[in-house]
Scaffold this motif. Sequence first.
Motif, PDB file in Angstrom:
ATOM      1  N   ASP A  53       0.826  -1.210   0.000  1.00 31.02           N
ATOM      2  CA  ASP A  53       0.000   0.000   0.000  1.00 31.02           C
ATOM      3  C   ASP A  53       0.858   1.257   0.000  1.00 31.02           C
ATOM      4  OD1 ASP A  53      -2.385  -1.413  -0.061  1.00 31.02           O
ATOM      5  OD2 ASP A  53      -2.717  -1.269   2.111  1.00 31.02           O
ATOM      6  N   LYS A  54       1.872   1.295   0.854  1.00 30.84           N
ATOM      7  CA  LYS A  54       2.695   2.497   0.955  1.00 30.84           C
ATOM      8  C   LYS A  54       3.427   2.797  -0.351  1.00 30.84           C
ATOM      9  CE  LYS A  54       3.287   2.495   5.925  1.00 30.84           C
ATOM     10  NZ  LYS A  54       4.192   2.228   7.048  1.00 30.84           N
ATOM     11  N   TRP A  57       0.774   4.068  -2.849  1.00 32.11           N
ATOM     12  CA  TRP A  57       0.372   5.439  -2.556  1.00 32.11           C
ATOM     13  C   TRP A  57       1.482   6.417  -2.921  1.00 32.11           C
ATOM     14  CZ3 TRP A  57      -1.258   3.569   2.929  1.00 32.11           C
ATOM     15  CH2 TRP A  57      -2.493   2.920   2.854  1.00 32.11           C
ATOM     16  N   PHE A  58       2.732   6.055  -2.581  1.00 37.78           N
ATOM     17  CA  PHE A  58       3.856   6.933  -2.893  1.00 37.78           C
ATOM     18  C   PHE A  58       4.003   7.121  -4.398  1.00 37.78           C
ATOM     19  CE2 PHE A  58       8.252   7.381  -4.236  1.00 37.78           C
ATOM     20  CZ  PHE A  58       8.543   8.620  -3.685  1.00 37.78           C
ATOM     21  N   ASP A  67      -1.887  12.603  -4.358  1.00 43.77           N
ATOM     22  CA  ASP A  67      -0.885  12.483  -3.291  1.00 43.77           C
ATOM     23  C   ASP A  67      -1.394  11.611  -2.152  1.00 43.77           C
ATOM     24  OD1 ASP A  67       1.286  13.952  -4.322  1.00 43.77           O
ATOM     25  OD2 ASP A  67       0.292  15.844  -3.800  1.00 43.77           O
ATOM     26  N   TYR A  69      -0.066   9.118  -0.503  1.00 43.67           N
ATOM     27  CA  TYR A  69       0.870   8.890   0.599  1.00 43.67           C
ATOM     28  C   TYR A  69       0.910  10.119   1.512  1.00 43.67           C
ATOM     29  CZ  TYR A  69       4.975   7.542   3.227  1.00 43.67           C
ATOM     30  OH  TYR A  69       5.825   7.209   4.249  1.00 43.67           O
ATOM     31  N   ARG A  72      -1.900  10.610   3.883  1.00 42.67           N
ATOM     32  CA  ARG A  72      -1.927   9.694   5.031  1.00 42.67           C
ATOM     33  C   ARG A  72      -0.787   9.931   6.016  1.00 42.67           C
ATOM     34  NH1 ARG A  72      -4.197   7.310   0.717  1.00 42.67           N
ATOM     35  NH2 ARG A  72      -5.878   5.817   1.020  1.00 42.67           N
ATOM     36  N   PHE A  73       0.393  10.249   5.495  1.00 40.26           N
ATOM     37  CA  PHE A  73       1.587  10.257   6.341  1.00 40.26           C
ATOM     38  C   PHE A  73       2.384  11.548   6.312  1.00 40.26           C
ATOM     39  CE2 PHE A  73       0.961   5.895   4.728  1.00 40.26           C
ATOM     40  CZ  PHE A  73       0.690   5.255   5.930  1.00 40.26           C
ATOM     41  N   PRO A  76       7.033  12.362   2.367  1.00 39.23           N
ATOM     42  CA  PRO A  76       7.606  11.012   2.373  1.00 39.23           C
ATOM     43  C   PRO A  76       8.927  10.873   3.135  1.00 39.23           C
ATOM     44  CG  PRO A  76       6.907  11.598   0.160  1.00 39.23           C
ATOM     45  CD  PRO A  76       6.750  12.820   1.011  1.00 39.23           C
TER      46      PRO A  76
END
Length: 132
Positions: A53-54, A57-58, A67, A69, A72-73, A76
């Motif tokens: 998933d990461k 998303w990235f 965007d 990733y 969510r976070f 990067p």
Amino acid sequence: MQDNSPTLSLFDLLGSEAGIRRLVDAFYDHMDLDEQFALIRALHPADLGGSRDKLHWFLCGWSGGPDLYIERFGHPRLRARHLPYSIGIAERDQWLACMSLAMQDSGIEVGLQQRLAESFHATADWMRNRGA
């Protein structure tokens, strides 16, 4: 004469979210199943779901799509997030070889594979945190 045709983003060229998911799944399938990638597989958790998933998303945001990733976070901070893992030349090269196979499996056009390989190499080399 002016060319008014829209320029496709890398995100579009890769097949949008579905194409990027195919690429990411092929990448992690190779990492998980091919013994030649045991070194980088060992750096990942037993369940690769979160890693899949990461990366998906990235790559969506990196390629000019949404965007996912960052939503969510946050930023990067790729190098900082990878510092806890010992990454040398062998790990870099395994990652790149795994991604090369994934691009082939995903049916990405050869010219685009070469373009991506150059970008991936620059980033993977920058992620190294030990010499060998």
